[in-house]
Scaffold this motif. Sequence first.
Motif, mmCIF file in Angstrom:
data_model
loop_
_atom_site.group_PDB
_atom_site.id
_atom_site.type_symbol
_atom_site.label_atom_id
_atom_site.label_comp_id
_atom_site.label_asym_id
_atom_site.label_seq_id
_atom_site.Cartn_x
_atom_site.Cartn_y
_atom_site.Cartn_z
ATOM 1 N N ILE A 290 0.807 -1.223 0.000
ATOM 2 C CA ILE A 290 0.000 0.000 0.000
ATOM 3 C C ILE A 290 0.841 1.273 0.000
ATOM 4 O O ILE A 290 0.512 2.229 -0.722
ATOM 5 C CB ILE A 290 -0.995 -0.022 1.181
ATOM 6 N N PRO A 291 1.930 1.379 0.782
ATOM 7 C CA PRO A 291 2.747 2.609 0.695
ATOM 8 C C PRO A 291 3.278 2.900 -0.703
ATOM 9 O O PRO A 291 3.421 4.063 -1.074
ATOM 10 C CB PRO A 291 3.893 2.335 1.680
ATOM 11 N N PHE A 292 3.575 1.860 -1.489
ATOM 12 C CA PHE A 292 4.028 2.103 -2.858
ATOM 13 C C PHE A 292 2.938 2.779 -3.674
ATOM 14 O O PHE A 292 3.198 3.702 -4.453
ATOM 15 C CB PHE A 292 4.411 0.780 -3.516
ATOM 16 N N ILE A 293 1.704 2.310 -3.506
ATOM 17 C CA ILE A 293 0.602 2.877 -4.274
ATOM 18 C C ILE A 293 0.309 4.309 -3.834
ATOM 19 O O ILE A 293 0.070 5.201 -4.658
ATOM 20 C CB ILE A 293 -0.647 1.991 -4.119
ATOM 21 N N LEU A 294 0.361 4.563 -2.526
ATOM 22 C CA LEU A 294 0.053 5.902 -2.019
ATOM 23 C C LEU A 294 1.153 6.911 -2.329
ATOM 24 O O LEU A 294 0.864 8.091 -2.541
ATOM 25 C CB LEU A 294 -0.172 5.836 -0.500
#
Length: 336
Positions: A290-294
């Motif tokens: 998720i941090p990569f996407i955000l």
Amino acid sequence: MMFPLTYIIFFFFLILGVLISISSPSWFGVWIGLELNLMSFIPLISLKMSSYFSESALKYFLIQAMGSALLISSSFMFLSFMFSSLFLILFSLLLKMGSAPFHFWFPQVMEGLLWPQVFLLSTVQKIAPLTLTSYLMISEPLNKLIFISAVLSAVIGALGGLNLMLLRKIIAFSSINHLAWMLVAVSLSDMFWLFYFLIYSFILLSITTMFLKIQAFTLSSLIKSDQTNFLFTLFISFNFLSLGGLPPFTGFVPKWMLIQVLLNQNMFFILFFLLSSALITLYFYLRIIIPFILLMNPSMSFMTKFKSFCFISPSVMIFSSFNYLGLIFPLYSLIL
């Protein structure tokens, strides 16, 4: 840091020890093969003069020596106390492969290794204990004991990986969780656990290759590596989703087959723990994704430590492409 060319002799004896163990007609020959495998793996851990590598090598040596001592001493009891001897041999094999409740050493040793050694410890070093465990499937009490170890491994591997920031420990607890599926497959059929083991090895190879390229060992360093590279974000996300067994990626295929077998044999209790633990492991994989996407924002490019071309190397693309083979598996099933 890759292995020097001069270390090829250790790789040769590493594989030779596995082959001697799984093909030996006696437990004494099994013990010799396991000792040869241990003595070959220690130099591969102590590749660089560092306190972390030395500590991991010492921990691994002590644990494996304890397992080997238990194995050879219990094999001496085989003629007089066959039933008790088989139980002790099984305990020694569970200790060597890092299965619950003898898993305590596995994350600690994994934390002091580089990514190539992480791959070897999670895959190659488990071939002999898993194969020898399949040889012990001769009585119902031993089967039940393996099922208990599988359930404990599934629960501990899932709960132990929560709230961790260290990637090697996350991979360690993930390996313990996947070991639970392989132990259940061992008790059912040799082909099932071999197929699961091969799929898991290829998926882990793609993940460790990518981490090796960017030299990421913590979640924060992985997030800061490159938020602007779309392909890198896609590859790392798909690799972890495949490792978690999310359909339709390749990692779901062996789990799907094992689920079908467990349902046909009415083994709902074990299946409940396996599926529940798979959902929990998928949760802490999503914590990484998720941090990569955000944070995939071009305006944050000043925070990147590496250039984008470092990530899209041929080895990363080749190993990561294996995770997409599961996309064509449903079509193949429909054709059949």
